[in-house]
Each structure stands twice: as C-alpha cells, then as structure tokens.
Design a protein around this motif. Structure first.
Motif, short mmCIF file in Angstrom:
data_model
loop_
_atom_site.label_atom_id
_atom_site.label_comp_id
_atom_site.label_asym_id
_atom_site.label_seq_id
_atom_site.Cartn_x
_atom_site.Cartn_y
_atom_site.Cartn_z
N VAL A 56 0.85 -1.19 0.00
CA VAL A 56 0.00 0.00 0.00
C VAL A 56 0.89 1.24 0.00
O VAL A 56 2.12 1.14 0.04
N ASN A 62 0.88 4.05 2.27
CA ASN A 62 1.35 4.67 3.51
C ASN A 62 0.85 3.91 4.73
O ASN A 62 0.02 3.00 4.64
N GLY A 95 -2.91 4.14 5.63
CA GLY A 95 -3.65 3.26 4.72
C GLY A 95 -3.52 1.81 5.11
O GLY A 95 -4.50 1.05 5.07
N ARG A 132 -8.69 -2.68 -0.25
CA ARG A 132 -7.49 -1.90 -0.61
C ARG A 132 -7.82 -0.93 -1.75
O ARG A 132 -7.38 0.23 -1.74
N GLN A 136 -5.77 2.65 -1.90
CA GLN A 136 -4.42 2.21 -1.55
C GLN A 136 -3.87 1.20 -2.55
O GLN A 136 -2.85 0.55 -2.29
#
Length: 354
Positions: free
Chosen positions: A68, A70, A73, A237, A242
C-alpha cells in the motif's frame, strides 16, 4: 538533463522524524532496476509476485503481503478487513491509530476505537480486559481486534513473550490481533530477534509492516499472517485508494529492503544513534531523559525557552508541552557527527539558559 534543481541543503539533518530522511541509495538503485520497459499494473507484475516469497521468508509460508502507499492506509485497510461494521478495536491511548491518523480508522473504516491508558504505551492482557467486555450486548461496540504497536509511540518494545501473552488472551476471547509495525525493523534489531519472533511465532494475525521509516521512498505493506483473520482485503485496498497502479515500484523497494540485510543495517544504525544521543544528553546538567531508549526514539525534558531556541537550529517536535517533554528521532542516515553536533547544541543552549 533535468530542469529540477536542489532546493535544500543535503547536509542539514533534523531529529523530528525518521520520515524526514531520504531514500537509501540501494533502494534508489532498485527503483532504477525496475524502471525500464513495461510491466502489468495493479500488482500483477513480476516484482510483486517475487515479493511474496521474500515476505514468506521472514514471516512463514502462510504470509501474504499487500503493498500500500502509507502507514495510515495500511492500518485502516487491515483493521477494516478484520472487523465488521459493529465491531471495535482495543488499543493503547497513545497508539498511532488513535492519536496521529486524523480519525481515519473510525471515519474511513467505520469502526470504534476502545482506548486504554498505559504507562509505557504497551498493552497487557489485564489492560485489554478493561475494554474487552460487553460481548453480545447490542448497546456496545463489540470488541473484535486488539491492536498493538511495535515499537510503541513512546519508544518502548514488546518482548516476544509479551506479544504472545496478548495474542493468547485475545484469541481466548474470540478476538484477533493486529500489530502496527511502522518501526518493526527497529524493534527486531533492538531485541536481537527475527521479525517473525514477535509476529508470526507470537500469534499475531495481521501486521502493518513499515517501509518508509526504514529507507523506502514510499510504501508500506499489510502482511496477513492468518488468512482466516481477514475478508475482502483485495476490494478494501482498492476502495480505500491504496491500490498502486505501478505497484512494481513499491514491491521492488521492499525486495531490496528485505531480501538481504538492508532492513537490519538501517535499523541498527538508527537505534545506535538514538543510544548515542541519549548517552550524550544525559551528561548535560538540567536535561532529563524520562523514558527508556529501546529503539530509535529519545524523549527528553527541557526548559521551554531551550526547546524554542533549539527548534530554530534543528527540527524536532514537542511531545508534551505541559511537561516540557520533547521527542528526538534518529534515522538510517543519522551519523555520529549529526548526533554529536546536536548534543553540543543542546549543551550550548542549556548553558545559555543557566
């Protein structure tokens, strides 16, 4: 040729965050290696495929990594995949998911955080029980996940046995365990154990593994250790924004970090520089180091005037303004000279204050 120009002094270092550091040269080399030609997008590239074996080498044969962008996230998507809308997460009051993610776990994941006051940032089975109750009560958000942080926001570490005790207790209650490992590499280096010792082997179900603080340009990974602990992660996600289209550039960074010992070298240096800094400032009259230095964070108590003058010379953050407590972070690229120059500045400002 490029029209870009350097707009900062590369010799200037701060102690505000390990996020301030640049990208490790070996990571930059890996990015260049993956840059030529075309690769399938959205994670179907050869680098993301190869990355799975790298993570399994550290976390066991069932581990599956989901890159991902960060840390917020990673935490939000992981916790959302582990909970239903009516369920809650038990965490320390000082946890990053509670104090520094802008309410994202609650706003974006739609879950309730049940926070616990701790003296050192660490949960225990007994502390978990202060919020893990009301099962079956329709008037209370149902406790489902215990989230711990390694290393904690207060710079402290869980031993593998401490994590195991929490996991065993949580599982007995029918709960799952998530570990926020933004600085998991620093923790493993400090404890002298493999990454799996306080994750897979201790019973953790899902891990948010940090890359940015360890020397990556960008990128974190959700590492599922227990496949039964999550659902819909592939879709979550994407819906949480992300899912990287050019995921090879996240994955190749993690491969460069984890396939060899770069993660360990970087973490050991950051930890060693924190110890060096703590040892230096403890010798300065009037400076107090109130918390144990176990990873790459140093907390100190200074007069407010000293803090204000120092912050004009070096970047760092005030942790508790009322107590005069500040936090200094070291990074993979912090040098002995950087530490010594900063410690000398602290001593100079303290003398000026007297």
């Amino acid at each position: 040729m490029t029209d870009a120009i350097r707009r900062h002094d590369p010799l200037v270092k701060g102690f505000a965050s390990d996020n301030y550091a640049g990208v490790h040269p070996e990571i930059l080399q890996a990015l260049a290696l993956a840059n030529e030609g075309h690769q399938i997008s959205y994670g179907e590239d050869v680098y993301t495929e190869a990355l799975q074996e790298v993570f399994r080498g550290h976390f066991g044969p069932l581990a599956q990594a989901w890159p991902v962008f960060n840390g917020t996230g990673a935490n939000v998507v992981a916790l959302r995949a582990m909970t239903a809308p009516w369920e809650a997460v038990v965490c320390a009051e000082s946890a990053h998911i509670h104090t520094d993610e802008g309410g994202a776990p609650e706003r974006s994941a739609g879950l309730k955080l049940l926070t616990v006051a701790t003296p050192d940032g660490k949960l225990t089975p007994e502390l978990v029980d202060t919020q893990a109750w009301g099962f079956g009560d329709e008037h209370r958000a149902q406790p489902r996940v215990v989230s711990i942080t390694q290393a904690t926001e207060l710079g402290t570490l869980y031993t593998p046995d401490e994590v195991r005790a929490i996991c065993e207790h949580a599982h007995q209650l029918g709960m799952l365990v998530h570990l926020d490992g933004a600085r998991a590499a620093n923790a493993a280096a400090a404890l002298g154990v493999p990454l799996r010792a306080f994750t897979t082997d201790a019973g953790v179900d899902v891990l948010s593994f940090g890359g940015t603080k360890a020397g990556l340009m960008f990128g974190e990974a959700i590492v599922v250790l227990n496949p039964d602990a999550v659902r819909g992660l592939r879709y979550l996600r994407k819906s949480a924004m992300q899912l990287a289209s050019k995921m090879r550039f996240v994955s190749v960074q993690f491969e460069a970090l984890l396939a060899g010992d770069l993660w360990l070298r970087n973490a050991r240096n950051a930890n060693a520089m924190a110890r060096r800094l703590a040892d230096a400032v403890r010798e300065i009259p009037g400076v107090e180091v109130p918390r144990p230095v176990q990873a790459n964070a140093v907390f100190a108590v200074l007069p407010a005037e000293v803090t204000q003058r120092l912050q004009k010379r070096f970047r760092f953050y005030t942790w508790n303004e009322a107590a005069g407590e500040v936090r200094w972070m070291t990074a993979f690229d912090t040098t002995e000279a950087d530490v010594d120059a900063f410690a000398a500045a602290v001593a100079e400002e303290m003398r000026a204050q007297v």
